[in-house]
Write an enzyme that holds these catalytic residues in place. Structure first.
Site, PDB file in Angstrom:
ATOM      1  N   TRP A 167       0.837  -1.213   0.000  1.00 46.23           N
ATOM      2  CA  TRP A 167       0.000   0.000   0.000  1.00 46.23           C
ATOM      3  C   TRP A 167       0.865   1.254   0.000  1.00 46.23           C
ATOM      4  O   TRP A 167       0.380   2.343  -0.225  1.00 46.23           O
ATOM      5  CB  TRP A 167      -0.991  -0.023   1.168  1.00 46.23           C
ATOM      6  CG  TRP A 167      -0.388   0.133   2.553  1.00 46.23           C
ATOM      7  CD1 TRP A 167       0.438  -0.747   3.175  1.00 46.23           C
ATOM      8  CD2 TRP A 167      -0.574   1.229   3.472  1.00 46.23           C
ATOM      9  NE1 TRP A 167       0.783  -0.277   4.424  1.00 46.23           N
ATOM     10  CE2 TRP A 167       0.179   0.927   4.639  1.00 46.23           C
ATOM     11  CE3 TRP A 167      -1.295   2.404   3.434  1.00 46.23           C
ATOM     12  CZ2 TRP A 167       0.217   1.776   5.748  1.00 46.23           C
ATOM     13  CZ3 TRP A 167      -1.252   3.255   4.536  1.00 46.23           C
ATOM     14  CH2 TRP A 167      -0.494   2.942   5.669  1.00 46.23           C
ATOM     15  N   ASP A 168       2.158   1.092   0.239  1.00 45.97           N
ATOM     16  CA  ASP A 168       3.108   2.200   0.162  1.00 45.97           C
ATOM     17  C   ASP A 168       2.957   2.978  -1.144  1.00 45.97           C
ATOM     18  O   ASP A 168       3.074   4.208  -1.178  1.00 45.97           O
ATOM     19  CB  ASP A 168       4.549   1.674   0.181  1.00 45.97           C
ATOM     20  CG  ASP A 168       4.865   0.805   1.382  1.00 45.97           C
ATOM     21  OD1 ASP A 168       3.937   0.180   1.925  1.00 45.97           O
ATOM     22  OD2 ASP A 168       6.049   0.719   1.749  1.00 45.97           O
TER      23      ASP A 168
ATOM     24  N   GLU B 252       1.533  -1.860  12.965  1.00 42.83           N
ATOM     25  CA  GLU B 252       1.561  -3.332  13.019  1.00 42.83           C
ATOM     26  C   GLU B 252       1.995  -3.858  14.383  1.00 42.83           C
ATOM     27  O   GLU B 252       2.130  -5.073  14.545  1.00 42.83           O
ATOM     28  CB  GLU B 252       2.484  -3.867  11.904  1.00 42.83           C
ATOM     29  CG  GLU B 252       1.890  -3.658  10.522  1.00 42.83           C
ATOM     30  CD  GLU B 252       2.874  -3.956   9.384  1.00 42.83           C
ATOM     31  OE1 GLU B 252       4.078  -3.699   9.592  1.00 42.83           O
ATOM     32  OE2 GLU B 252       2.435  -4.418   8.320  1.00 42.83           O
TER      33      GLU B 252
ATOM     34  N   GLN C 119       4.066   3.085  13.533  1.00 38.82           N
ATOM     35  CA  GLN C 119       3.974   4.187  12.566  1.00 38.82           C
ATOM     36  C   GLN C 119       2.590   4.789  12.685  1.00 38.82           C
ATOM     37  O   GLN C 119       1.690   4.176  13.242  1.00 38.82           O
ATOM     38  CB  GLN C 119       4.203   3.671  11.146  1.00 38.82           C
ATOM     39  CG  GLN C 119       3.064   2.790  10.622  1.00 38.82           C
ATOM     40  CD  GLN C 119       3.353   2.221   9.250  1.00 38.82           C
ATOM     41  OE1 GLN C 119       3.918   1.159   9.137  1.00 38.82           O
ATOM     42  NE2 GLN C 119       2.959   2.921   8.216  1.00 38.82           N
TER      43      GLN C 119
END
Lengths: 768, 768
Positions: free
Chosen positions: B359-360, B490, B603
């Site tokens: 998805w980056d 995550e 993140q």
């Protein structure tokens, strides 16, 4: 149920007719063992069809390299797994130069297999027409001696029916074996020496890395029509096989037979330099007795076991067969002779589940062994954990705990963790509770407190320390919470405040505190010794107490039940009965995320707490929780039906209790979970025993007294069981309208039946 | 920061001095690529020390067998991974019979490596004393041509300093390579033919299973003191190597040089039977131009790229070097020429992360490519997902979804899932939202709506269907909940009601509904075509709406913030600054369960939602959430600092924004995460670009207009960047007290600066 080919019989497991698709299933079901070794019911002769070869030696394991896709800190780099041992049962059969192989021969008639549980042997008979049109009749019998537990014996008889034939028996031993579940196609055995002398052959081999030295051995005798004949074998040997060929021209109708004796000597019991000489002595003893006498001894040995552990059921052959199968397999797996051993979930019947010891031992097996054996067997199982305490402390340290906190591994062979799924290894921590509970349970049942000051307290302290450190203070709830766990219901991972886990955590701390106090007063010398070792301070004890006193339990006011975990009510609460059958079993049909967000319960979880701690809840509470959770329970763990059977019986729901009973007792015979080919569910078999004794018999121990509330399923005429309660043997016989109690020995015993106390005197049948 | 050996320089990455412990790190940092292929900065000559050899061809992958310890339904059996390609750069050097090997030679002086980002080449120079005491000076230069993207060129010069020497150049090509990350020690390449003609050599090889045909080729020229000499090579070839040896007696002080041209032709671009003949043509073109002209062309090509994408920073060399390194690597990885390709998290610099597309791409890379390239590059990236829609639908079906619901894989090369951790593969489903968000973002930035009726709407519908089916109605909350997910953070797995996931799910449904309406009215033909295909009913749309309108968001009244997920406040909320440094990075120090029950955030998670949907929240809300979550954020993902930098800048916290900027821009140069040896963090480099343009420049698009709120870190004198906004090129130059805007082209442009609208006309420097 998924299969129905086992013939109903009170004392035997019987298969008739040969079906290649059943071979692996039957290899599991007809497994034999003697506590020291065991094996799947593989054929002696060559079989080229699909088979799962397995022979296992208790306590011989291998540290295999952990295989994971995505490594997490804390995973074991190596983990112990049960190891397939060298083959000693093999006897290849040549008939006019053709190998007898049930997978390739032209026709098979009258195939029959029997596992005689009363006498402890496995037999097979069939007629086969080979591709060369020779028709032979074959009869075999095999057992692993209970008395001489390093040896087994095989009688293999071949009769050519339609013509004379040149028949060769080729008994062999072979250390060139691997595991079904090998991760890296590693070899596990290092063969050191292949030797033979006269009719005997020996393979000395050691396991790689763990260096377990073993000698696999064999000796054979051959017979014509029952008369011993001397045939000089042709001997072939290579680096890991030794084959003896006994060739004979057999006349039509004549029976050519071989008696093969074989087994293992291991360096757990002997000096490793002595393994061959011990093997020779064992073979000498066995061959002197001969096959028939050994078989007779075997019958006697099983009679002794059955005299204590048999459960009889009248009027329901399948139920009778089921319970005896369970008791038989438990005794084949573990006899309590060696505290270095434990009870693997698959016993000696398969490789799955890696290690040998799960919380199953404490939660399910100990009650069976306490009641059907001398109480030192149960104590030996407790000591196994005491001996692993240092490793449990190390294990907890790897996960960031300190100060002697102990986390017992989820799966182990030698005290080290064998498992590497983070949601299990790191989070299914309730296992620690079961280990403490077993200490409590042992004392409750046996009255033997001595174990706790001698050994148990240190275990209780390590476990209490773990729970205190593992709990988190939630400022939001102003309570202690336990975050990120997997409960007994493994269909939920990484949940917060699993009721069962929180409950047993609190209980463990309190039980440790209670015993510290008691031992301080009553066993001052032990107290001093232990405190010198564990360094417990009053502030630390206060920290424990704070956690226990302020533990959070998720509760629904609306449903008036404790919640399995935080957020349980957010699920779509569709009952199992409303689930399409095509979706079952969900663990084979659904992706993991779907299972996790569903309400479905693999095995008793909140109800496991109600089972362990039933005295702390009312019957109404039990009923409410049973009615709330059972409808979401898919019973996809072998450990599930027994607990539910006991609770259904307690609630007077005998039809439901009976259904659960059948499911637990015939789980493997009828292959409810589509997996019997991988091996049997040994540990849950103890649950089956509990579902009769505790469920139908309503047996409990309260205040040092046996309590009974006997019930009987409508399908049964009567049933009976025996328990050893504090060295007194009580036989209980329940029929529709009455219950008999009969006591062995010389002393009387006070018991409670349906809440009335009565005194049983020996040799007086008491009828209620 | 964990390393500091890269010399600060505006345009180059420079290493001085040789250190074996830096070899792998430098191999990553000095990687070169041209969008079609790329390679780690491995030495041409033999190196017997620790090295990570890697050369990669865009779009050439391999379906490796999935390795997991514990299988779950739904895991991919095979997954695509980037594949190490045949080596074409190799040139072994023999000096008087001894192999030049920096690991074994006696002494190395003046070692220097430079990656010149302005001109697009990699050079190396050193003096070495071999074991035979010959001292040589070596200079090399290497680049992968942007213009001829199937070829690269190497100049390798050796000068014996202290005596004459017999020097042999041994250029070779080699297809006998494996991957560092191979699961089963599989061979991946099947060599079909090794051939040579004149000075050219060719290896035709195909990947196993995927059958990508490639030709690896080379041709060399040798020189003495810059003058071409004809030396007949000695040619050796075996089943997967071709080696040409050019031997020459080189006088002391003379320079012996080789120019090697090599690369790959692949069947993605040519018929597989033509790969050798195409290679010959490519070599012909390259050798005709010669090394110097190709190098000149390379400089020109990079000049063109830099003219559009450069960001200048005055007064802070390290910051300047960092941003250029990021822009350079992005352009080396992906140039948008082929919609079958995408942007792997490690580009051509390593193997980690298996597939190429995360998805980056949508969340981080698209904005960079939209602003610095023609807008069709971004459209091409969107089409990549449109082309994978059928596979995303299949993927959702495997997980039990139906009716065209689409779940894009977490990691992919060809549309199929490449990942097998259940908590990621099955649960990190927010990725689906980013793919829809990119469609919105593309339209917002480019104004090109045509993509949505043509292709985007089908993607939006598949994604909306997924979210509707994935949500669960909670009777308890009377809201829709999303259970069992992993958010962008995550360090939380299998949580309920992750705010970010729930938010983007709702947004996706609403955005799909909005576009269905718009297209129905404005693009009736497209509408009909799509509806015929997807079969959307009004009741289904109502179901979508019900979920979107009744989505649950966890919220704390006490803290006045949305909660990252249910139960977040049960954690022990100890700030990162209060965490002992010895515990960092927690992903290397803590077991997974400990990470999970901690409050620490890998993140931006809730803040990622505030970043994507900033217009839907006030600045006060942003500030509150930033202040609540950032203190628990450990930024252990490369994607973390950039978002926080942008938000800190928005909140006027320039010192913090600058710290985050340095961390994102020099993440690899300074190896913040201890892992640069595994490759570079390519996709997060686009986040670095955003942290300047969106963060410091404050650039946004609202109502088809560019908005700016320029700020500048105290450490900088000035900085500038360029954006392509709807085919108009605007250069922005920010200094302490003023901002200049300069527009290329002929049309004027209305922009907003610090909330004031102004009109920029071309070639008029506007200063604010």
């Amino acid at each position: 149920m998924n299969q129905d080919y086992i013939k109903p019989d009170n004392w035997s497991i019987i298969e008739e007719g040969f079906d290649v698709n059943r071979v692996k299933s039957s290899e599991s079901l007809f497994s034999i063992g003697n506590g020291a070794m065991g094996q799947r019911a593989n054929f002696e002769e060559e079989y080229s069809g699909s088979t799962f070869q397995g022979s296992y030696i208790a306590g011989v394991y291998y540290p295999d390299k952990t295989r994971v896709g995505w490594w997490k800190n804390g995973y074991p780099e190596y983990f112990a797994k049960v190891l397939n041992a060298p083959n000693w049962i093999g006897i290849n059969i040549q008939v006019n130069g053709e190998s007898l192989d049930l997978f390739t021969c032209k026709k098979i008639e009258n195939f029959r297999r029997e596992l005689n549980m009363k006498k402890g042997w496995l037999s097979r008979s069939f007629k086969a027409i080979l591709k060369n049109d020779i028709k032979v009749e074959v009869k075999t019998k095999r057992f692993l001696s209970l008395d001489l537990d390093e040896i087994g014996a095989i009688k293999y008889e071949v009769t050519p029916i339609n013509s004379d034939a040149e028949i060769v028996f080729q008994p062999y031993i072979d250390s060139g074996i691997t595991n079904e579940d090998t991760n890296w196609d590693d070899k596990f055995w290092d063969t050191l020496n292949v030797s033979h002398k006269n009719n005997q052959a020996f393979i000395e081999a050691k396991t790689m890395k763990t260096d377990f030295y073993t000698c696999t051995f064999m000796e054979s005798q051959v017979f014509i029509n029952g008369k011993s004949v001397l045939i000089e074998p042709n001997i072939q040997a290579d680096s890991n096989v030794s084959i003896f060929s006994y060739s004979h021209h057999v006349k039509q109708g004549e029976t050519y037979a071989i008696h093969k004796f074989g087994g293992y000597t291991v360096d757990r019991n002997h000096d490793k330099s002595q393994l061959v000489s011990v093997a020779k002595r064992v073979l000498e003893t066995a061959t002197e007795k001969g096959f028939s006498q050994l078989l007779e001894d075997q019958k006697q040995a099983w009679e002794t076991i059955w005299s204590m552990s048999d459960i009889t059921i009248e009027g329901d052959v399948k139920a009778q067969q089921g319970i005896r199968f369970n008791i038989f397999q438990l005794n084949q797996t573990y006899l309590g002779k060696d505290s270095r051993l434990n009870i693997g979930p698959k016993g000696f019947t398969g490789e799955k589940y890696g290690g040998s010891t799960y919380w199953d031992t404490e939660a399910y097996c100990i009650p069976f062994y306490m009641a059907t054996k001398d109480q030192k067997v149960a104590r030996s199982l407790l000591e196994y954990r005491y001996n692993h305490l240092d490793k449990a402390i190390e294990n907890a340290e790897k996960l960031g705990f300190s100060n002697g906190a102990a986390l017992y591994p989820m799966v182990t062979m030698n005290g080290e963790e064998c498992h590497n799924e983070w949601e299990i290894t790191f989070e299914e921590i309730h296992r620690n509770g079961a280990i403490a509970f077993a200490v409590y349970n042992y004392y409750k049942y046996t009255g033997d407190y001595s174990y706790i000051p001698e050994k148990g307290l240190e275990v209780l302290i390590g476990i209490a320390r773990f729970w205190q450190q593992r709990a988190t203070f939630s400022a939001d709830k102003n309570k202690y919470v336990i975050l990120g766990v997997t409960g007994p219901n493994e269909y939920e991972n990484n949940v917060n405040n699993n009721f069962y886990t929180n409950y047993i955590a609190k209980w463990c701390i309190n039980y440790a505190l209670e015993n510290i106090q008691k031992i301080k007063v009553e066993y001052p010398a032990d107290y001093k010794r232990i405190m010198d070792k564990v360094n417990l301070s009053t502030p630390e004890l206060n920290d424990w107490k704070k956690v226990a006193d302020n533990m959070y339990f998720p509760f629904s006011e609306k449903h008036n039940v404790y919640l399995q975990q935080d957020g349980f009510l957010d699920k779509e609460l569709i009952k199992v009965t409303d689930l399409d059958n095509s979706q079952r079993p969900i663990n084979q049909k659904w992706s993991w995320d779907r299972i996790l967000r569903s309400p479905y319960i693999k095995q008793a979880d909140t109800l496991q707490g109600f089972y362990f701690f039933e005295d702390e809840f009312t019957n109404e509470e039990l009923e409410r929780h049973f009615d709330f959770y059972e409808p979401f329970t898919v019973h996809e763990s072998s450990l599930s039906p027994c607990v539910h059977s006991i609770q259904a019986a307690k609630l007077g729901r005998m039809e439901q209790a009976y259904t659960f009973y059948l499911r637990t007792s015939r789980l493997d015979l009828d292959d409810y979970n589509h997996e019997v080919h991988e091996g049997l569910h040994i540990t849950s078999m103890a649950g089956t025993w509990m579902s009769i004794v505790e469920g139908f018999g309503g047996m409990r121990v309260k205040n040092n007294t046996l309590y009974f509330e006997p019930k009987i399923p409508e399908q049964w005429k009567e049933y009976s069981f025996k328990v050893n309660f504090r060295n007194q043997i009580l036989k209980v016989n329940v029929s529709k309208n009455q219950t008999h109690f009969q006591l062995e020995g010389t002393d009387s015993l006070q018991i409670s039946v349906n809440s009335k106390m009565l005194t049983i005197t020996p040799d007086n049948l008491v009828t209620i």
